[in-house]
Design an enzyme around this catalytic site. Sequence first.
Site, PDB file in Angstrom:
ATOM      1  CG  ASP A   1      40.160  34.579  33.632  1.00 14.71           C
ATOM      2  OD1 ASP A   1      39.330  35.458  33.262  1.00 14.71           O
ATOM      3  OD2 ASP A   1      39.978  33.862  34.644  1.00 14.71           O
TER       4      ASP A   1
ATOM      5  CB  SER B   1      37.254  39.788  50.197  1.00 19.27           C
ATOM      6  OG  SER B   1      38.400  38.965  50.228  1.00 19.27           O
ATOM      7  N   GLY B   2      37.271  38.571  46.828  1.00 17.91           N
ATOM      8  CA  GLY B   2      38.024  38.673  45.577  1.00 17.91           C
ATOM      9  C   GLY B   2      39.379  38.003  45.624  1.00 17.91           C
TER      10      GLY B   2
ATOM     11  CB  SER C   1      37.358  32.334  49.630  1.00 16.83           C
ATOM     12  OG  SER C   1      36.254  33.030  49.092  1.00 16.83           O
ATOM     13  CB  SER C   2      34.755  30.105  45.337  1.00 17.11           C
ATOM     14  OG  SER C   2      34.430  31.421  45.520  1.00 17.11           O
TER      15      SER C   2
ATOM     16  CG  ASP D   1      39.493  32.923  40.302  1.00 20.15           C
ATOM     17  OD1 ASP D   1      40.271  33.787  39.856  1.00 20.15           O
ATOM     18  OD2 ASP D   1      38.278  33.118  40.449  1.00 20.15           O
TER      19      ASP D   1
HETATM   20  C1  GLA Z   1      36.969  36.296  38.896  1.00 22.80           C
HETATM   21  C2  GLA Z   1      36.855  35.095  37.960  1.00 22.80           C
HETATM   22  C3  GLA Z   1      38.161  34.889  37.188  1.00 22.80           C
HETATM   23  C4  GLA Z   1      38.597  36.181  36.496  1.00 22.80           C
HETATM   24  C5  GLA Z   1      38.563  37.350  37.469  1.00 22.80           C
HETATM   25  C6  GLA Z   1      38.824  38.674  36.788  1.00 22.80           C
HETATM   26  O1  GLA Z   1      37.923  36.055  39.877  1.00 22.80           O
HETATM   27  O2  GLA Z   1      36.577  33.935  38.708  1.00 22.80           O
HETATM   28  O3  GLA Z   1      38.021  33.838  36.262  1.00 22.80           O
HETATM   29  O4  GLA Z   1      37.811  36.425  35.369  1.00 22.80           O
HETATM   30  O5  GLA Z   1      37.324  37.441  38.146  1.00 22.80           O
HETATM   31  O6  GLA Z   1      40.108  38.702  36.248  1.00 22.80           O
END
Ligand code: GLA
Length: 394
Positions: free
Chosen positions: A38, A124-125, A128-129, A173
């Site tokens: 991104d 956890s990826g 959530s934020s 995100d």
């Molecule tokens: C996090 C960042 C996103 C993106 C991903 C990896 O979630 O907030 O902007 O860079 O990592 O793809």
Amino acid sequence: MNERTETLRQAFGERYGQEPTAWVRAPGRVDLMGSHTDYNLGYVLTLSIDRDTWIAAAPRDDRLVRVASLNADTFGQFDLDAIGHSPEAPWVDYLGGTADALIQAGYSLCGCDLLVHSTIPLGSGLSSSAALEMATALAFSNLGGWEIDSLEMALIGQRAEHQFVGVKCGILDQYTSALGQAGSALVLDCRTTTSRPAPIPDEISIVICDTRAKRELTGGEYGERRASCEEAVEILRPYYPEVEALRDVSLAQIEQHRAELGETRYARASFIVAESGRVPRLAQALEQADASAIADLTRDSYLGARDLYAIGTPEMEAMWQAMWQAPGRLGARQAGAGFGGCMVAFCAADQVDAFRQGVQAAYQTTTGIEPHTYAVRPAPGASILNLASDMTVA
Ligand code: GLA
């Protein structure tokens, strides 16, 4: 009225002594292909999931914003005329940062009491934020009686991260949480910030496999990856003046300038260019339920993330092996920023239970950690909850 609404309403009354007047929700996301593409203005195949963050809100007649969450023991508050950080409750910064960015963009905010509840596993990826930021923006818009365009809302959330939280994230995100679609993944073009729907057939299930290994994004790694990509662009631009981001670079060009780039930048740039190229291919493979293409593309993505972009961990390796060998597996790869956290698998819809059991047993044997695994479905982007009809959304 469902249980979640009732729990929030009661807790709101106990904490603030009144009824909420606004209800909003915003989903988490999982990227199906396109790690770290991104901020290189490439492509991502992304999905807004049926795990989300709700905010119940009521206006106040002063400039104070009080914030509490059913997911946290800590709470905080800020003054809309002098928004400060909340070191004792760092999660409150996502709300303060969003309020700050909204004010900078010219929106007029009113003081309010907010109560948060999330079904997205925190940190956890699964964004959530970003979900918290999007729900915050919608809560202010609903209380203030003004509307905000979904893309602008996503950009405001990103600004909050950059300026207030201090993470130079891309747009993935917030875009997904704001503009995700029910029933479909999205092919997101991060240069134009536009997307097209990418349907996923019913016979394919998407299963999140959470390594439950510690993950910390504000560490230097994310910024370092981003810096390497930007340096690679600077090195290549004198040869190809049209290059503004790795999006504009081909694998052949990277190969040709390997020595000047140096091994680390060469590896990082090669991964990004290949990974972005895999996005439309995976969208097509999923649509056609092409099992061998799904396997090849997700394997290449994982191996590249591990060996070239260096965002793997021992727990992620154990999880990938567990996912790869589990019954019904179609594909498996990393998700989010990497460095632990959640991973994502595609499996045959009629074998989800066997797949999850296989993953859990194998991962626990190798690591001693009990993983969390669950299937997710595409859910709509951030929206105002209509208490009468919408409560079944999540
Ligand atoms: C996090 C960042 C996103 C993106 C991903 C990896 O979630 O907030 O902007 O860079 O990592 O793809």
